[in-house]
Write an enzyme that holds these catalytic residues in place. Structure first.
Site, short mmCIF file in Angstrom:
data_model
loop_
_atom_site.label_atom_id
_atom_site.label_comp_id
_atom_site.label_asym_id
_atom_site.label_seq_id
_atom_site.Cartn_x
_atom_site.Cartn_y
_atom_site.Cartn_z
N TYR A 270 -4.63 8.34 -6.54
CA TYR A 270 -4.46 7.87 -5.14
C TYR A 270 -3.59 8.86 -4.37
CZ TYR A 270 -2.41 5.21 -1.26
OH TYR A 270 -1.95 4.81 -0.02
N GLU B 259 3.77 7.65 -1.48
CA GLU B 259 3.29 8.05 -2.82
C GLU B 259 3.12 9.56 -2.92
OE1 GLU B 259 2.30 6.23 -5.84
OE2 GLU B 259 3.82 5.02 -4.88
N SER C 10 1.29 8.40 2.96
CA SER C 10 2.01 7.44 2.12
C SER C 10 3.20 8.08 1.41
CB SER C 10 1.03 6.91 1.06
OG SER C 10 1.70 6.29 0.00
#
Ligand code: NAP
Ligand code: F7E
Length: 350
Positions: A153, A132, A130
């Site tokens: 996460y 992220e 991701s």
């Protein structure tokens, strides 16, 4: 006939990927969690009764927290390709459930990779990494940008990223990380910001709600269209060599811009409806994500086709139609024009 195993098949990406692989003639196996209610709504239109001859979609109960089950499934199915899309995927929720997120989103990858290694089968493995991971790193972000995760996460996905790389290097597995920037669709979960907005726009138009409560409107994201991103996952597994690749549009917009575009498309003034609720702020925010996807262009020949404005319109059209309202229709028109033949009339859930 190629055989694929998809974890997270009931999610947004899993459902589009299953559809695409079935369309290409694959036998598709999906891992689903046992729940007390049905959790297969996104698969209803492709579900096939296992008693019917020629069925190519098979669902198996299991969980990324259950190593024994993963090992048995990998051994029994002997898939040619594994797509690990299962995760506790909500960033805000990961601050409330850091341990669970680490277990499923992070350790789940170790369990699955071990299952592959121990089974000794020859398979190709895709890891849903991701944007992220980049967190606080300034934009644009590419494969060489340092990772600076800003949430439980992202920390779990960082572990997953490196485990995938390590199993590739240590055991010569064909294992790749697709580092995907945000991708959305009418099947996006209702608590992610884009779908929260387009669903609220439809409900406000229908008179079902008056207000929409949001958090940080200034965060910027590189938002693409999910069906295009699952095509990339398959391209990565079909490439000659295992490569980690960034996928995104190269255009970033703020949450505020997404709000403005959605409300104005539906003929509404967002200032009359949107309010800020600090409960949606994150303890640490990712301010600005913007993909440099030049490697994907070079290696896979991949270019995004759906623009930001079209994405907003597709989602608003579908949420209005789901409530029985007549949509303006520009989003659905764009879909047909851009040739999403394999999924065009199935873009909404069910
Ligand atoms: P999603 O809609 O939230 O779907 C997540 C899937 O994981 C669901 O099928 C869910 O099952 C399953 N799952 C959750 N916990 C599990 C567990 N303990 N064991 C097995 N399965 C479990 O996510 P998505 O948007 O499709 O994203 C797919 C993957 O890509 C995720 O790994 C996500 O973190 C990653 N990713 C997403 C984006 C994006 O913008 N969408 C960008 C980069 C990476 P239930 O249906 O039962 O809940
Ligand atoms: O938030 C802001 C919020 O939850 C986007 C996941 O698929 O993409 C997703 O993670 C932005 C953030 O997605 C609300 O603060 C404002 O800055 O839609 P989101 P995300 O956190 O970017 C990445 C690539 C993944 O890998 C993840 O799995 O919007 N925001 N107000 C809000 N966000 C939410 N959810 N709700 C609000 O009310």
């Amino acid at each position: 006939m190629s055989r694929a195993l998809i974890t997270g098949i009931t999610g947004q990406d899993g459902s589009y990927l299953a559809e695409l692989l079935l369309h290409r003639g694959y036998e598709v196996h999906g891992l689903i969690r046992r729940a007390s209610t049905f959790n297969t709504q996104r698969l209803e239109h492709i579900y096939q009764d296992p008693h019917v001859e020629d069925t190519r979609l098979f669902l198996h109960y299991g969980d990324l927290a259950d190593a024994g089950r993963l090992t048995n499934l990998v051994y029994e199915i002997q898939p040619d390709e594994i797509y690990n899309l299962g995760a506790q995927s909500h960033v805000r929720v990961s601050f409330d459930m850091p341990e669970y997120t680490g277990d499923v989103t992070g350790l789940g990858v170790a369990r699955l990779l071990e299952a592959v290694r121990r089974s000794g089968i020859k398979t190709r493995y895709y890891q849903a990494s991701s944007s992220e991971l980049f967190g606080a790193a300034p934009p644009p972000q590419s494969e060489s940008t340092p990772f600076m995760p800003q949430s439980p996460y992202a920390a779990a996905k960082l572990y997953a990223y490196w485990m995938t790389t390590n199993y590739r290097n240590a055991y010569n597995l064909f294992a790749v990380n697709g580092i995907l920037f945000n991708h959305e669709s009418p099947r996006r979960g209702e608590t992610f910001v884009t779908r929260k907005i387009t669903r609220a726009v439809a409900r406000i138009r229908k008179g079902l709600q008056k207000k929409l409560y949001l958090g940080n409107l200034e965060a910027r994201r590189d938002w693409g269209f999910a069906p295009e991103y699952v095509e990339c996952m398959t391209l990565l597994l079909q490439h000659d060599t295992p490569e980690d690749v960034v996928i995104g549009t190269g255009e970033s917009r703020s949450v505020r811009e997404f709000v403005e575009e959605s409300f104005s498309y539906a003929g509404l003034d967002w200032r009359e409806h949107v309010e800020i609720d600090p409960r949606y702020f994150r303890p640490t925010e990712v301010d600005h994500l913007l993909a440099d996807a030049s490697k994907a262009r070079r290696l896979l020949g991949w270019e995004p086709r759906v623009t930001f404005r079209e994405l907003v319109r597709i989602m608003v059209d579908c949420d209005l139609a789901a409530l029985g309202e007549t949509p303006p229709g520009a989003g659905v028109h764009a879909l047909r024009k851009k040739g999403f033949g394999w999924t065009a009339n199935r873009i909404t859930p069910g």
